[in-house]
Design a protein around this motif. Structure first.
Motif: not given
Length: 504
Positions: A309-317, A367-376
């Protein structure tokens, strides 16, 4: 290649400034492949396109870019790399501005096609000029590390900048920004990058047949048909008659291209190039890396927006950690390879990226960005940066100065075509898995299952590439791959990063 070698000219006291300008050209080209990804829904609504038409805002650029890279590289060798680079940047800026001002979808897609055509001249010319500025040795190794960093960062920065500009200023600024960037790079190149000297006798002999127009045409049409078929297969399926027809046409045109190359006195893709150093191995591995790279930058932002559910800005960041890790990997890869050798470090880089994708294959619908995306993302960035810089070095090492533009075009072509194949296959896999689960899972869970399958498939491809790297690069490059003028100075020139002292 020692200083004074024919075909090579350095900018006295300013090779770093020249490298910055040339890396900027590569950054703008790669940026333009991904900057529209998060803006597509608003672009679609802004110019009145349907979903299929909106996909051609991306595809038109990729088609023209991938199909014309070989011709762009050879044109740079024959007409002057700096001249071709400056002309390509000017055309790129004009096409970008036209895209931002486009009143209709047809005008926008046409402008994107011209953007891709210009990029096909810019990318190989810029890489060849880097090779001109930095002869084989420590300087070239560091330069290719920078090249790898900006190339990988360009994809991530495109997603970030696209999100910021779309949300803050509107979708036209995704194109206006690239126009401004191209003009800035053009000005920097004109001031900081020297022109090449007159070609030596060997270079004149190699180019005596002029540009292989028939070869360039058959290659461009064949690659266009291939990439179109792969792109269309994601929507229509592999058994769709137009897809099968395009694949058949691609096979026929590329077969004709090979016949033309055997007869032309100065072929677009001379067989000697593939026999030089490890050019063939480097391009094969680059195709595999590209097949996962481009799919990743397409699918990961979609997961962030459609599932998290991220917006364009959050997805970019969210791409910033990946971009930072990519730059770190590009710097560390050549240094590690100097100490341990190219093959094991390249294999380790590919396995690191594969591990990141395997980690991503565990993403959750809740999930969420910190738990699912950041490390990978950090693991993927580290591996991608190191692998890309090393493979670029492998693919251009030992190439004579007269063919360096073509070598740059070839390695960009294999990355681009590999990316089209990978996006088609992994995108189709994701869609098929999602479709197969929609009748028994909630929509977001079915969608997530498709993304998991695609990331797992990418991890398998990279693991296979790592094994192949150890197999293909385990032996020293053949002695005849080293250009005669450099053999006495540095016999390792066929090895972009060696275990010899001094970073490459």
């Amino acid at each position: 290649m020692p200083q004074g070698t024919p075909g090579v000219r350095q900018a006295p006291g300013r090779p770093g400034a020249g490298l910055a300008a040339l890396a900027g050209a590569q950054f703008v080209v790669i940026l333009s492949t991904s900057i529209v990804n998060v803006a597509l829904p608003r672009i679609r609504d802004g110019v009145g396109l349907d979903d299929d038409g909106a996909s051609w805002v991306v595809n038109a650029y990729g088609l023209a870019f991938g199909a014309l890279l070989l011709a762009g590289g050879r044109l740079a060798d024959l007409r002057g790399r700096r001249r071709v680079l400056l002309a390509g940047l000017a055309l790129f800026a004009a096409a970008s501005a036209a895209a931002g001002l486009a009143p209709t979808g047809a005008v926008l897609i046409t402008a994107r096609t011209v953007q891709g055509l210009a990029a096909a001249a810019v990318a190989p010319a810029a890489l060849a000029l880097v090779m001109d500025l930095f002869p084989p040795g420590p300087g070239r190794g560091r330069a290719l590390g920078v090249w790898g960093a900006v190339s990988g960062a360009g994809g991530a920065a495109g997603v970030l900048l696209g999100g910021v500009l779309t949300q803050a200023l509107g979708w036209p600024w995704t194109f206006h920004a690239t126009a401004v960037g191209a003009l800035l790079v053009l000005a920097a190149t004109a001031v900081l990058v020297p022109g090449a000297p007159a070609p030596d006798a060997e270079a004149r002999e190699r180019g005596r047949g002029g540009l292989d127009v028939l070869g360039a045409g058959t290659a461009a049409l064949g690659l266009t048909a291939l990439v179109w078929a792969l792109t269309a297969a994601r929507r229509a399926g592999w058994t769709d008659p137009p897809v099968l027809g395009a694949l058949t046409a691609a096979a026929a045109l590329l077969g004709l291209f090979l016949l033309v190359e055997r007869r032309h006195p100065s072929p677009l893709l001379p067989p000697r190039l593939l026999r030089t150093g490890r050019v063939a191995a480097g391009n094969l591995l680059m195709a595999l890396l590209g097949s996962v790279w481009i799919a990743l930058f397409y699918l990961l932002p979609l997961y962030q927006q459609q599932v998290l559910g991220d917006g364009p800005l959050a997805a970019g960041l969210g791409q910033l950690p990946l971009a930072a890790a990519n730059m770190l990997g590009s710097a560390l890869g050549p240094r590690a390879a100097r100490r341990f050798g190219t093959a094991p470090v390249l294999a380790a880089a590919l396995l690191t990226e594969a591990a990141g994708l395997l980690w991503l294959s565990g993403i959750a619908a809740d999930g969420s960005y910190p738990t699912d995306v950041l490390g990978p993302a950090v693991a993927v960035g580290l591996g991608l940066g190191a692998a890309f810089s090393l493979l670029t070095g492998v693919a251009v090492a030992g190439v004579p100065a007269a063919d360096s533009g073509l070598a740059g075009g070839l390695v960009n072509t294999t990355r681009q075509v590999g990316g089209a194949v990978g996006l088609a296959v992994l995108g189709t896999l994701a869609a098929a898995v999602t479709a197969g689960r929609e009748d028994r899972l909630p929509p977001l869970e079915a969608l997530t299952a498709g993304y998991r399958a695609a990331f797992l498939g990418g991890a398998v491809v990279l693991a296979a590439a790592a094994a192949l790297a150890l197999l293909l690069l385990r032996r020293p490059a053949p002695a005849e791959a080293v250009p005669p003028e450099s053999a006495g100075a540095e016999s390792a020139s066929a090895e972009p990063v060696t275990a010899q002292p001094g970073p490459r």
